[in-house]
Design an enzyme around this catalytic site. Structure first.
Site, mmCIF file in Angstrom:
data_model
loop_
_atom_site.group_PDB
_atom_site.id
_atom_site.type_symbol
_atom_site.label_atom_id
_atom_site.label_comp_id
_atom_site.label_asym_id
_atom_site.label_seq_id
_atom_site.Cartn_x
_atom_site.Cartn_y
_atom_site.Cartn_z
ATOM 1 N N CYS A 249 0.743 20.853 7.958
ATOM 2 C CA CYS A 249 0.646 22.299 8.180
ATOM 3 C C CYS A 249 -0.127 22.594 9.458
ATOM 4 C CB CYS A 249 -0.037 22.977 6.996
ATOM 5 S SG CYS A 249 -1.737 22.433 6.701
ATOM 6 N N SER A 250 -0.786 21.571 10.018
ATOM 7 C CA SER A 250 -1.560 21.745 11.246
ATOM 8 C C SER A 250 -0.814 21.286 12.491
ATOM 9 C CB SER A 250 -2.891 20.987 11.133
ATOM 10 O OG SER A 250 -3.696 21.528 10.114
#
Length: 469
Positions: A249-250
């Site tokens: 998600c980063s």
């Protein structure tokens, strides 16, 4: 098995977890909790088991790649163990004679954890270690594709538990096959719910009636300004964007580059395997990446050659291409490139200057990813402060490879985690990386002390001077 039997099976697991936790806590010591956490950590970090988990994860989910999964399983767990090594989670944790308050660490009870298919071993391991460190039992609900990896991980943990005499029931999972009904029952029966994954699951957690910690959606936007070291920025962005095929998600989803260095950055990016798709090719990428309005599964989290072929770019980009950057201007629901792509595809925006870049980035995050994080490649510290004061985000990651830095790194001070709280901007109850402190509560012993009572004049003197009485 019918629906009633499914619910009964979950109830039995939760009852066993509650009994195991009570025994774990009874007569506990810090050493007992520490050994349990170490057992779970070694279960995933032992090289042979790590590789087996990585290979099974990629095989069963079709997401990411084995070498990076091995790295993630190792580094995320090693970093977590560093973070908790000296953390006091049992007995008296603070005693302040000035306030008369003594704080005693107490477990929460049974943790219910919903974990995603993107990190089917590393995320559950992180939750399990934190839970055990603080004296809890934990029950996991993996995504359907993550069930096999979760079962393997629990088998490895239970083998380690046998070495030190711990009850297997401290770490369990909802019986497969997974279902919303079984997960819902687990959520309702837990003492604390921790959810990483889809925003639907997060919303369900927050409405299940159990105290809950959910994390927000990622859609990382990174600004490259006119003071940046362009080669260093390009190298870090490439390493981060391609790691585990952008499952994190980063991972960067949008780059906002100021006009003064735009062409030079594109050249630096090309040297790192980043191929530019001009705005004239945007429609083709959107059509291939969202063929029916949903992300194309043949592109999500795939190796570069698979991604290039699925997007119809074979022969159109350099042979050494590792990711693509698609020029675009659109932001919002009608412009899917401005959202999360879970692939080696990044949207590329041109900004007039830093002020314009900050405005573009803010609009992207308000569309998707608010609260999560923003990246900045710059030599101007004041610009990081400006973003921290004005952008709807909980983290400003400065001059770092974003997906390695956001969830904790050995060269920054963030807690190692795979779950990033996004504050009110992301609809979350926490704005920190999920960490061991969220798995513990305290009881306060409150004693009488000499009174500390100010006069009304002491409190309001300055106000009266400004505003009058």
């Amino acid at each position: 098995m019918n629906a009633h039997q499914d619910i009964t099976a979950v109830d039995r697991i939760m009852d066993r977890a509650r009994a195991a936790q009570a025994a774990f806590e009874d007569g506990a010591t810090q050493d007992r909790y520490d050994r349990a956490a170490q057992a779970a950590a070694w279960a995933i970090m032992e090289p042979g088991r790590n590789r087996a988990l990585a290979e099974l994860s990629v095989k069963t989910t079709g997401l990411g790649n084995v070498p990076d999964k091995i790295t993630k399983n190792h580094r995320k767990t090693l970093g977590l163990m560093r973070d908790i090594a000296t953390a006091k989670t049992h007995g008296i944790v603070s005693d302040d004679p000035a306030t008369g308050i003594t704080e005693i660490a107490r477990p929460i009870g049974v943790i219910g954890a919903v974990v995603p298919s993107t990190n089917p071993a590393a995320t559950p391991a992180n939750n399990i270690i934190n839970a055990l460190k603080c004296g809890n039992a934990i029950v996991l609900s993996p995504s359907p594709k993550g069930i096999a990896a979760c079962e393997m991980l629990l088998g490895f943990i239970h083998a380690e538990f046998d070495k030190i005499g711990l009850d297997h029931d401290l770490v369990q999972m909802v019986p497969p096959p997974g279902s919303k009904e079984k997960t819902q029952r687990m959520l309702e029966q837990s003492d604390l719910v921790v959810v990483t994954g889809s925003q639907d699951n997060v919303r369900r957690a927050y409405t299940c009636g159990t105290p809950a910690i959910g994390v927000g959606a990622g859609n990382v936007t990174v600004i490259v300004d006119d003071t940046a070291d362009l080669d260093a920025a390009a190298q870090k962005i490439a390493a981060s964007k391609t790691f585990d095929n952008a499952t994190s998600c980063s991972s960067e989803n949008a780059l906002v580059v100021v006009d003064a260095i735009y062409d030079a950055f594109v050249a630096a990016m090309a040297r790192q395997g980043g191929a530019l798709i001009p705005e004239s090719g945007e429609a083709q990428i959107v059509e291939r990446l969202w063929p029916d309005g949903k992300l194309n599964r043949s592109v999500i989290a795939q190796d570069a050659d698979v991604m290039i072929d699925a997007l119809g770019l074979t022969g159109q980009v350099p042979a050494d291409t590792q990711f693509i950057a698609v020029e675009t201007r659109g932001i919002g629901p009608d412009h899917p490139l401005s959202g999360e792509k879970l692939s080696r595809v990044v949207a590329l925006y041109r900004a007039a200057d830093f002020s314009d870049a900050a405005e573009i980035a803010s609009r992207i995050l308000e569309h998707q990813g608010a609260g999560h994080s923003i990246g900045l490649h710059s030599a101007d510290e004041n610009r990081a402060l400006h973003l921290g004061e004005t952008i709807p985000t909980c983290r400003v990651i400065v001059n770092q490879a974003h997906c390695f830095a956001t969830g904790g790194a050995f060269n920054n001070g963030m807690p190692f985690s795979l779950s990033m709280g996004c504050g009110s901007w992301g609809g979350n109850s926490i704005d920190d990386n999920l960490n061991w402190r969220h798995f513990m509560q305290t009881t306060k012993i409150v004693r009488e002390i000499p009174p500390v009572e100010p006069s009304v004049e002491e409190i309001f003197a300055d106000y009266w001077a400004d505003a009058g009485k």
